[in-house]
Motif scaffolding. Structure first.
Motif, PDB file in Angstrom:
ATOM      1  N   GLY A  25       0.770  -1.091  -0.076  1.00  4.99           N
ATOM      2  CA  GLY A  25      -0.026  -0.101  -0.051  1.00  4.99           C
ATOM      3  C   GLY A  25       0.967   1.319   0.088  1.00  4.99           C
ATOM      4  O   GLY A  25       0.393   2.382   0.215  1.00  4.99           O
ATOM      5  N   SER A  26       2.103   1.225  -0.241  1.00  2.00           N
ATOM      6  CA  SER A  26       2.948   2.314  -0.318  1.00  2.00           C
ATOM      7  C   SER A  26       2.889   2.932  -1.468  1.00  2.00           C
ATOM      8  O   SER A  26       2.814   2.597  -2.569  1.00  2.00           O
ATOM      9  N   ILE A  27       2.718   4.373  -1.746  1.00  2.00           N
ATOM     10  CA  ILE A  27       2.513   4.975  -2.751  1.00  2.00           C
ATOM     11  C   ILE A  27       3.710   5.913  -3.349  1.00  2.00           C
ATOM     12  O   ILE A  27       4.147   5.772  -4.379  1.00  2.00           O
ATOM     13  N   THR A  28       4.297   6.543  -2.294  1.00  2.00           N
ATOM     14  CA  THR A  28       5.419   7.258  -2.571  1.00  2.00           C
ATOM     15  C   THR A  28       6.830   6.632  -2.043  1.00  2.00           C
ATOM     16  O   THR A  28       6.539   6.010  -0.930  1.00  2.00           O
ATOM     17  N   LEU A  29       8.000   6.725  -2.797  1.00  2.00           N
ATOM     18  CA  LEU A  29       9.427   6.172  -1.998  1.00  2.00           C
ATOM     19  C   LEU A  29      10.217   7.328  -1.769  1.00  2.00           C
ATOM     20  O   LEU A  29      10.323   8.470  -2.287  1.00  2.00           O
ATOM     21  N   GLY A  30      10.905   7.199  -0.397  1.00  2.00           N
ATOM     22  CA  GLY A  30      11.775   8.426  -0.096  1.00  2.00           C
ATOM     23  C   GLY A  30      13.232   7.820  -0.325  1.00  2.00           C
ATOM     24  O   GLY A  30      13.847   8.323   0.702  1.00  2.00           O
ATOM     25  N   ARG A  31      13.655   7.266  -1.217  1.00  2.00           N
ATOM     26  CA  ARG A  31      14.980   6.675  -1.536  1.00  2.00           C
ATOM     27  C   ARG A  31      15.791   7.807  -2.077  1.00  2.00           C
ATOM     28  O   ARG A  31      15.475   8.455  -3.071  1.00  2.00           O
ATOM     29  N   VAL A  32      16.968   8.194  -1.472  1.00  2.00           N
ATOM     30  CA  VAL A  32      17.726   9.553  -1.746  1.00  2.00           C
ATOM     31  C   VAL A  32      18.934   8.800  -2.613  1.00  2.00           C
ATOM     32  O   VAL A  32      19.697   9.565  -3.483  1.00  2.00           O
ATOM     33  N   LEU A  33      19.462   7.404  -2.493  1.00  2.00           N
ATOM     34  CA  LEU A  33      20.372   7.021  -3.394  1.00  2.00           C
ATOM     35  C   LEU A  33      20.485   5.399  -3.297  1.00  2.00           C
ATOM     36  O   LEU A  33      19.358   4.763  -2.873  1.00  2.00           O
ATOM     37  N   THR A  34      21.090   4.699  -4.147  1.00  3.14           N
ATOM     38  CA  THR A  34      21.397   3.206  -4.551  1.00  3.14           C
ATOM     39  C   THR A  34      22.815   3.115  -4.026  1.00  3.14           C
ATOM     40  O   THR A  34      23.828   3.456  -4.599  1.00  3.14           O
ATOM     41  N   LEU A  35      22.748   2.058  -2.878  1.00  8.46           N
ATOM     42  CA  LEU A  35      23.971   1.544  -2.424  1.00  8.46           C
ATOM     43  C   LEU A  35      24.215   0.204  -2.966  1.00  8.46           C
ATOM     44  O   LEU A  35      23.270  -0.652  -2.743  1.00  8.46           O
ATOM     45  N   VAL A  36      25.343   0.168  -3.712  1.00  4.26           N
ATOM     46  CA  VAL A  36      25.807  -1.182  -4.180  1.00  4.26           C
ATOM     47  C   VAL A  36      26.805  -1.808  -3.128  1.00  4.26           C
ATOM     48  O   VAL A  36      27.900  -1.069  -3.045  1.00  4.26           O
ATOM     49  N   ILE A  37      26.788  -2.874  -2.855  1.00  9.76           N
ATOM     50  CA  ILE A  37      28.016  -3.588  -1.900  1.00  9.76           C
ATOM     51  C   ILE A  37      28.237  -4.696  -2.793  1.00  9.76           C
ATOM     52  O   ILE A  37      27.493  -5.660  -3.180  1.00  9.76           O
ATOM     53  N   ILE A  38      29.582  -4.867  -2.857  1.00  9.50           N
ATOM     54  CA  ILE A  38      30.296  -5.766  -3.606  1.00  9.50           C
ATOM     55  C   ILE A  38      31.344  -6.672  -2.876  1.00  9.50           C
ATOM     56  O   ILE A  38      32.007  -5.976  -2.185  1.00  9.50           O
ATOM     57  N   THR A  39      30.999  -8.046  -2.561  1.00 11.11           N
ATOM     58  CA  THR A  39      31.523  -8.876  -1.539  1.00 11.11           C
ATOM     59  C   THR A  39      31.656 -10.162  -1.752  1.00 11.11           C
ATOM     60  O   THR A  39      30.829 -10.585  -2.907  1.00 11.11           O
ATOM     61  N   ASP A  40      31.989 -10.987  -0.996  1.00 13.08           N
ATOM     62  CA  ASP A  40      31.858 -12.347  -1.250  1.00 13.08           C
ATOM     63  C   ASP A  40      30.760 -12.957  -0.524  1.00 13.08           C
ATOM     64  O   ASP A  40      30.034 -12.067   0.323  1.00 13.08           O
ATOM     65  N   GLU A  41      30.260 -14.068  -1.065  1.00  9.93           N
ATOM     66  CA  GLU A  41      29.007 -14.579  -0.406  1.00  9.93           C
ATOM     67  C   GLU A  41      29.196 -14.959   1.024  1.00  9.93           C
ATOM     68  O   GLU A  41      28.090 -14.872   1.675  1.00  9.93           O
ATOM     69  N   SER A  42      30.301 -15.300   1.442  1.00 11.57           N
ATOM     70  CA  SER A  42      30.469 -15.609   2.793  1.00 11.57           C
ATOM     71  C   SER A  42      30.313 -14.650   3.818  1.00 11.57           C
ATOM     72  O   SER A  42      30.276 -14.727   4.891  1.00 11.57           O
ATOM     73  N   ALA A  43      30.533 -13.427   3.146  1.00 12.33           N
ATOM     74  CA  ALA A  43      30.994 -12.251   3.998  1.00 12.33           C
ATOM     75  C   ALA A  43      29.980 -11.058   3.707  1.00 12.33           C
ATOM     76  O   ALA A  43      30.116  -9.904   3.829  1.00 12.33           O
ATOM     77  N   ALA A  44      28.668 -11.525   3.531  1.00 10.58           N
ATOM     78  CA  ALA A  44      27.646 -10.704   2.983  1.00 10.58           C
ATOM     79  C   ALA A  44      26.772 -10.185   4.253  1.00 10.58           C
ATOM     80  O   ALA A  44      26.359  -9.072   4.160  1.00 10.58           O
ATOM     81  N   GLU A  45      26.869 -10.909   5.244  1.00  6.85           N
ATOM     82  CA  GLU A  45      25.958 -10.535   6.334  1.00  6.85           C
ATOM     83  C   GLU A  45      26.105  -9.127   7.187  1.00  6.85           C
ATOM     84  O   GLU A  45      25.451  -8.245   7.447  1.00  6.85           O
ATOM     85  N   ASP A  46      27.312  -9.047   7.288  1.00  3.23           N
ATOM     86  CA  ASP A  46      27.994  -7.968   8.123  1.00  3.23           C
ATOM     87  C   ASP A  46      27.724  -6.530   7.394  1.00  3.23           C
ATOM     88  O   ASP A  46      27.131  -5.401   8.030  1.00  3.23           O
ATOM     89  N   PRO A  47      28.128  -6.219   6.254  1.00  2.00           N
ATOM     90  CA  PRO A  47      27.794  -5.176   5.634  1.00  2.00           C
ATOM     91  C   PRO A  47      26.451  -5.095   5.204  1.00  2.00           C
ATOM     92  O   PRO A  47      25.910  -3.962   5.159  1.00  2.00           O
ATOM     93  N   ILE A  48      25.502  -6.118   5.279  1.00  2.00           N
ATOM     94  CA  ILE A  48      24.041  -5.782   5.066  1.00  2.00           C
ATOM     95  C   ILE A  48      23.418  -5.316   6.450  1.00  2.00           C
ATOM     96  O   ILE A  48      22.469  -4.238   6.416  1.00  2.00           O
ATOM     97  N   ALA A  49      23.928  -5.988   7.457  1.00  2.00           N
ATOM     98  CA  ALA A  49      23.464  -5.385   8.805  1.00  2.00           C
ATOM     99  C   ALA A  49      23.936  -3.596   8.938  1.00  2.00           C
ATOM    100  O   ALA A  49      23.183  -2.919   9.303  1.00  2.00           O
ATOM    101  N   ALA A  50      25.041  -3.455   8.609  1.00  2.31           N
ATOM    102  CA  ALA A  50      25.513  -1.930   8.566  1.00  2.31           C
ATOM    103  C   ALA A  50      24.838  -0.951   7.827  1.00  2.31           C
ATOM    104  O   ALA A  50      24.381   0.203   7.868  1.00  2.31           O
ATOM    105  N   ALA A  51      24.450  -1.532   6.460  1.00  7.10           N
ATOM    106  CA  ALA A  51      23.656  -0.674   5.568  1.00  7.10           C
ATOM    107  C   ALA A  51      22.168  -0.617   6.336  1.00  7.10           C
ATOM    108  O   ALA A  51      21.641   0.502   5.979  1.00  7.10           O
ATOM    109  N   ASN A  52      21.647  -1.440   6.648  1.00  6.46           N
ATOM    110  CA  ASN A  52      20.398  -1.639   7.322  1.00  6.46           C
ATOM    111  C   ASN A  52      20.411  -0.468   8.343  1.00  6.46           C
ATOM    112  O   ASN A  52      19.167   0.569   8.611  1.00  6.46           O
ATOM    113  N   ALA A  53      21.486  -0.292   9.325  1.00  7.55           N
ATOM    114  CA  ALA A  53      21.539   0.656  10.412  1.00  7.55           C
ATOM    115  C   ALA A  53      21.497   2.036   9.766  1.00  7.55           C
ATOM    116  O   ALA A  53      20.998   2.895  10.280  1.00  7.55           O
TER     117      ALA A  53
END
Length: 440
Positions: A25-53
């Motif tokens: 039900g969201s109509i508008t989005l307030g995204r200000v940029l696109t963050l692309v994280i390039i990493t290995d599959e085994s080390a992806a969770e820590d950068p994702i948690a930092a990006a979420n915060a």
């Protein structure tokens, strides 16, 4: 909410994002940029948690390019995270296998937000030139992390040669609070000039290297980089600024507080905790333009620190080469090379050996042999009176001239004869002349 899309493509991912938006039900989005994280599959969770915060401060779309096994069959598995699993953003995780590992830009381009800046982040090892990477060419801002690489020192050296406007490193971001505290301390009186500085930190700490380089550029004084032992812990440990009015020192023995001393003032404790990925990433996302200070620190500051930190040591290759060259020249000329002296010492006056050659005498103080003149003896010519030649006046004058010329006689030496066949130095015929005089 997490939605898995195995063996998918970019079109299916976009369609799934639209369906989630309509159902939510969201109509508008307030995204200000696109963050692309390039990493290995085994080390992806820590950068994702930092990006979420960090997304609570910078709402964005996070695209994670997780590189999997290269020997697997080419495929792409996707995962969409929204709601509580994505913070204030939407996260798209792309797991690439096989030949798709080297073509991450092809699957990222269809998922970029329209008319929004792009930021690329390599949490681990970064490419040689991030600006020339296919994903790096799409980004206005490129973030690396030399401290998280396998060889931090080598990564920092690469950043010097490969810098382009828009590049930055999280090792530089970690010293923001150190820079702020030191700058505020320098603003307080007395405003004396800093004559020298030293930065102590772990041997593999790029943040310590960058802080020392920043001080060298900002203060224009010699800055020495000191490598602390491994038992002191990682990261920065202390900074000392030398001034005539009193040193400024900031020491962090723990990971939370630091002790700040300014001249003769009492020590103060300031909060200086180690910064995590979330804080560093949020700070870097606040600006999308080029960091001119970081550029100057890389291009000029690190070279200045390396110049003042290198000290000549005994036994270095340069010293050995010089010694070998001297020895080679000595052999070529047929002379014996003098041994190197460790430190200048005051030589004791050398004692001259007693002269053994006839007619010479060793000097008493300067150690140089000098010739001893024979005593002047007046030999009577044929036909002359012996008493005249051997008179006491002539003998005394002769002895006085000889002693004045030759100096004090060496008691170890036998007196030198003035005429052949005489051992005592007396004039022959003196007794006979006396007898003749008494008879007459």
């Amino acid at each position: 909410m997490i939605i898995d899309l195995p063996s998918t493509n970019s079109s299916k991912i976009n369609r799934a994002l639209v369906d989630l938006r309509e159902k939510g039900g969201s109509i508008t989005l307030g995204r200000v940029l696109t963050l692309v994280i390039i990493t290995d599959e085994s080390a992806a969770e820590d950068p994702i948690a930092a990006a979420n915060a960090a997304s609570f401060e910078h709402p964005c779309r996070v695209i994670v390019v997780a590189r999997g096994a290269r020997r697997a069959s080419p495929r792409m598995d996707a995962q969409i995270r929204v709601g509580g699993d994505a913070g204030a953003s939407e996260v798209v995780v792309l797991r690439l296998y096989g030949s798709l590992v080297d073509h991450g830009a092809s699957v990222v381009v269809p998922l970029l937000l329209a008319d929004a800046p792009v930021v690329a982040w390599w949490p681990g090892d970064a490419p040689e030139v991030p600006a020339d990477d296919p994903i790096g060419e799409l980004a206005q801002r490129r973030i690396t992390d030399a401290a998280a690489a396998k060889r931090p020192g080598a990564q920092l050296t690469k950043r010097i040669a490969s810098y382009r406007p828009g590049d930055t490193d999280l090792s530089w971001t970690r010293i923001t609070r150190w820079r702020g505290l030191l700058a505020s301390t320098m603003d307080q009186p007395p405003h004396d000039k800093v004559t020298s500085a030293s930065v102590s930190g772990a041997a593999d700490s790029p943040s310590a290297d960058l802080l020392a380089a920043w001080l060298a550029v900002a203060l224009k004084c010699p800055v020495k980089r000191i490598k602390s032992p491994a038992k002191s812990g990682p990261g920065l440990h202390s900074v000392i600024l030398s001034r005539r009015a009193g040193d400024i020192s900031m020491v962090r023995p723990q990971t939370i507080t630091a002790e700040l001393r300014v001249g003769n003032q009492p020590a103060r404790h300031v909060a200086l905790p180690r910064r995590g990925l979330r804080d560093c990433l949020a700070e870097e996302l606040r600006r999308l333009d080029a960091d001119d200070v970081y550029s100057e620190v890389l291009s000029k500051g690190l070279a200045l620190v390396a110049k003042h930190s290198e000290a000549p040591k005994a036994g270095t290759p340069a010293t050995t080469t010089t010694s070998r060259t001297t020895a080679t020249k000595a052999r070529a000329t047929g002379t014996k090379a003098a041994p190197a002296k460790a430190a200048p010492t005051k030589a004791a006056p050398a004692k001259a050996a007693p002269a053994k050659a006839a007619g010479t005498k060793a000097a008493g103080t300067n150690g140089k042999p000098r010739a001893r003149r024979a005593r002047a003896v007046k030999v009577p010519a044929p036909g002359t009176v012996a008493s005249e030649a051997a008179s006491p006046e002539n003998t005394a004058s002769s002895n006085g001239a000889a002693s004045a010329t030759a100096g004090p006689a060496d008691p170890a030496e036998a007196p030198v004869s003035g005429s052949a066949g005489s051992k005592t130095g007396r004039v022959p015929g003196r007794r006979r002349a006396a007898r003749s005089a008494s008879t007459s």
